[in-house]
Design a protein around this motif. Structure first.
Motif, PDB file in Angstrom:
ATOM      1  N   GLY A 156      15.686   8.002  14.923  1.00  0.00           N
ATOM      2  CA  GLY A 156      14.424   7.719  15.589  1.00  0.00           C
ATOM      3  C   GLY A 156      13.385   7.235  14.603  1.00  0.00           C
ATOM      4  N   ALA A 157      13.591   7.629  13.342  1.00  0.00           N
ATOM      5  CA  ALA A 157      12.601   7.285  12.326  1.00  0.00           C
ATOM      6  C   ALA A 157      13.278   7.091  10.978  1.00  0.00           C
ATOM      7  CB  ALA A 157      11.548   8.386  12.230  1.00  0.00           C
ATOM      8  N   LEU A 158      12.655   6.262  10.165  1.00  0.00           N
ATOM      9  CA  LEU A 158      13.071   6.046   8.783  1.00  0.00           C
ATOM     10  C   LEU A 158      11.967   6.555   7.878  1.00  0.00           C
ATOM     11  CD1 LEU A 158      14.378   2.361   8.738  1.00  0.00           C
ATOM     12  CD2 LEU A 158      15.712   4.407   8.266  1.00  0.00           C
ATOM     13  N   LEU A 159      12.343   7.301   6.867  1.00  0.00           N
ATOM     14  CA  LEU A 159      11.416   7.731   5.837  1.00  0.00           C
ATOM     15  C   LEU A 159      11.726   6.928   4.592  1.00  0.00           C
ATOM     16  CD1 LEU A 159       9.405   9.612   4.358  1.00  0.00           C
ATOM     17  CD2 LEU A 159      11.344  11.180   4.001  1.00  0.00           C
ATOM     18  N   VAL A 160      10.763   6.128   4.125  1.00  0.00           N
ATOM     19  CA  VAL A 160      10.906   5.403   2.868  1.00  0.00           C
ATOM     20  C   VAL A 160      10.159   6.243   1.839  1.00  0.00           C
ATOM     21  CG1 VAL A 160      10.534   3.244   1.624  1.00  0.00           C
ATOM     22  CG2 VAL A 160      11.005   3.192   4.083  1.00  0.00           C
ATOM     23  N   MET A 161      10.927   6.870   0.921  1.00  0.00           N
ATOM     24  CA  MET A 161      10.346   7.840  -0.002  1.00  0.00           C
ATOM     25  C   MET A 161      10.587   7.456  -1.457  1.00  0.00           C
ATOM     26  SD  MET A 161      13.090  10.868  -0.638  1.00  0.00           S
ATOM     27  CE  MET A 161      12.260  11.123  -2.170  1.00  0.00           C
ATOM     28  N   GLY A 162       9.818   8.080  -2.328  1.00  0.00           N
ATOM     29  CA  GLY A 162       9.953   7.896  -3.759  1.00  0.00           C
ATOM     30  C   GLY A 162       8.628   8.197  -4.427  1.00  0.00           C
ATOM     31  N   VAL A 163       8.626   8.135  -5.733  1.00  0.00           N
ATOM     32  CA  VAL A 163       7.406   8.396  -6.490  1.00  0.00           C
ATOM     33  C   VAL A 163       6.403   7.264  -6.268  1.00  0.00           C
ATOM     34  CG1 VAL A 163       8.585   9.800  -8.237  1.00  0.00           C
ATOM     35  CG2 VAL A 163       8.327   7.329  -8.594  1.00  0.00           C
ATOM     36  N   SER A 164       5.170   7.513  -6.646  1.00  0.00           N
ATOM     37  CA  SER A 164       4.121   6.504  -6.554  1.00  0.00           C
ATOM     38  C   SER A 164       4.538   5.278  -7.358  1.00  0.00           C
ATOM     39  CB  SER A 164       2.822   7.083  -7.109  1.00  0.00           C
ATOM     40  OG  SER A 164       1.767   6.181  -6.928  1.00  0.00           O
ATOM     41  N   GLY A 165       4.388   4.102  -6.754  1.00  0.00           N
ATOM     42  CA  GLY A 165       4.742   2.867  -7.446  1.00  0.00           C
ATOM     43  C   GLY A 165       6.168   2.403  -7.206  1.00  0.00           C
ATOM     44  N   GLY A 207       8.300  -0.303   3.428  1.00  0.00           N
ATOM     45  CA  GLY A 207       8.133   0.243   4.771  1.00  0.00           C
ATOM     46  C   GLY A 207       7.499  -0.735   5.739  1.00  0.00           C
ATOM     47  N   ALA A 208       6.421  -1.396   5.301  1.00  0.00           N
ATOM     48  CA  ALA A 208       5.729  -2.350   6.175  1.00  0.00           C
ATOM     49  C   ALA A 208       6.623  -3.547   6.500  1.00  0.00           C
ATOM     50  CB  ALA A 208       4.422  -2.812   5.521  1.00  0.00           C
ATOM     51  N   LEU A 209       7.314  -4.089   5.506  1.00  0.00           N
ATOM     52  CA  LEU A 209       8.212  -5.225   5.744  1.00  0.00           C
ATOM     53  C   LEU A 209       9.368  -4.837   6.666  1.00  0.00           C
ATOM     54  CD1 LEU A 209       8.431  -6.841   2.192  1.00  0.00           C
ATOM     55  CD2 LEU A 209       7.529  -7.906   4.264  1.00  0.00           C
ATOM     56  N   LEU A 210       9.929  -3.658   6.432  1.00  0.00           N
ATOM     57  CA  LEU A 210      11.041  -3.186   7.241  1.00  0.00           C
ATOM     58  C   LEU A 210      10.609  -2.979   8.697  1.00  0.00           C
ATOM     59  CD1 LEU A 210      13.995  -2.275   7.133  1.00  0.00           C
ATOM     60  CD2 LEU A 210      13.160   0.031   6.616  1.00  0.00           C
ATOM     61  N   ALA A 211       9.470  -2.338   8.893  1.00  0.00           N
ATOM     62  CA  ALA A 211       8.964  -2.108  10.257  1.00  0.00           C
ATOM     63  C   ALA A 211       8.730  -3.434  10.969  1.00  0.00           C
ATOM     64  CB  ALA A 211       7.683  -1.283  10.208  1.00  0.00           C
ATOM     65  N   LEU A 269      12.139  -4.946  11.914  1.00  0.00           N
ATOM     66  CA  LEU A 269      12.826  -4.204  12.972  1.00  0.00           C
ATOM     67  C   LEU A 269      12.022  -4.130  14.280  1.00  0.00           C
ATOM     68  CD1 LEU A 269      14.100  -1.164  10.845  1.00  0.00           C
ATOM     69  CD2 LEU A 269      15.487  -3.067  11.722  1.00  0.00           C
ATOM     70  N   GLY A 270      10.732  -4.450  14.208  1.00  0.00           N
ATOM     71  CA  GLY A 270       9.874  -4.301  15.380  1.00  0.00           C
ATOM     72  C   GLY A 270       9.529  -2.839  15.642  1.00  0.00           C
ATOM     73  N   TRP A 271       9.502  -2.033  14.572  1.00  0.00           N
ATOM     74  CA  TRP A 271       9.189  -0.616  14.669  1.00  0.00           C
ATOM     75  C   TRP A 271       7.736  -0.386  14.247  1.00  0.00           C
ATOM     76  CZ3 TRP A 271      13.731   2.853  12.504  1.00  0.00           C
ATOM     77  CH2 TRP A 271      14.912   2.524  13.163  1.00  0.00           C
ATOM     78  N   LYS A 272       7.201   0.756  14.599  1.00  0.00           N
ATOM     79  CA  LYS A 272       5.847   1.128  14.203  1.00  0.00           C
ATOM     80  C   LYS A 272       5.868   1.584  12.741  1.00  0.00           C
ATOM     81  CE  LYS A 272       2.015   3.369  16.478  1.00  0.00           C
ATOM     82  NZ  LYS A 272       1.658   4.138  17.662  1.00  0.00           N
TER      83      LYS A 272
END
Length: 185
Positions: A5-14, A21-25, A28-31
């Motif tokens: 239902g959701a993707l978490l794009v995680m990692g350290v700052s930078g 995340g923005a490009l992927l959303a 995919l047409g996701w929020k």
């Protein structure tokens, strides 16, 4: 794998969470949500002064993010969340809310049925040298480069049984996006 239902794009700052995340959303047409936008002002001020956040700072913020994910996914909306989520416990809160947290998010103390978000964790990983170089080029962000070391110290990379993939930040953006999209198929 059934679609999360959701993707978490995680990692350290930078590491590129917000950009990926923005490009992927968009693809995919996701929020899309950037967790940084949901930090209370006290957290922003603390980080801006070079003081690392502690669990007491993070847990209410993570509970709020869980509620947002749960609301959107329950309404049929797929979501991409860019969030550092450095510890497994933090990712558990994003998935389970109060049931993944200690102390509990729900101050009433009432037992409720757990409401889980089906989440695929995308860990953007890279060396301290590569990521610190990126941070030094970044302008106007509240997270100072000096806090990067504390983030690497806090980082607990995802591992089984978590539902995750790990992608090197050494890849270019189109390769990173393509890898994630392929994993979703």
């Amino acid at each position: 794998m059934a679609a999360p239902g959701a993707l978490l794009v995680m990692g350290v700052s930078g590491s590129g969470k917000s950009t990926v995340g923005a490009l992927l959303a968009s693809k995919l047409g996701w929020k899309f949500y950037d967790a940084d936008d949901y930090h209370p002002e006290e957290n922003r001020m603390k980080m801006g002064k070079g003081i690392p956040l502690n669990d007491q700072d993070r847990i209410p913020w993570l509970c709020n993010l869980h509620d947002i994910l749960l609301r959107d996914v329950a309404s049929g909306q797929h979501v991409v969340l860019a969030c550092s989520a450095l510890k497994k416990a933090y990712r558990d809160i994003l998935i389970r809310g109060k049931d993944g947290a200690s102390p509990k998010c729900d101050e009433t103390g009432k037992d409720k049925h757990p409401a889980e978000v089906k989440l695929l964790v995308v860990h953007l990983s890279g060396s301290f040298e590569v990521i610190s170089g990126r941070l030094l080029k970044r302008k106007g962000h509240f997270m100072p480069p000096e806090l990067l070391e504390s983030q690497f110290e806090t980082l607990e990379p995802p591992s089984a049984p978590e539902n995750f993939i790990q992608i090197s930040v050494d890849k270019n953006l189109s390769e990173i996006i393509a890898t994630i999209v392929e994993t979703l198929k």
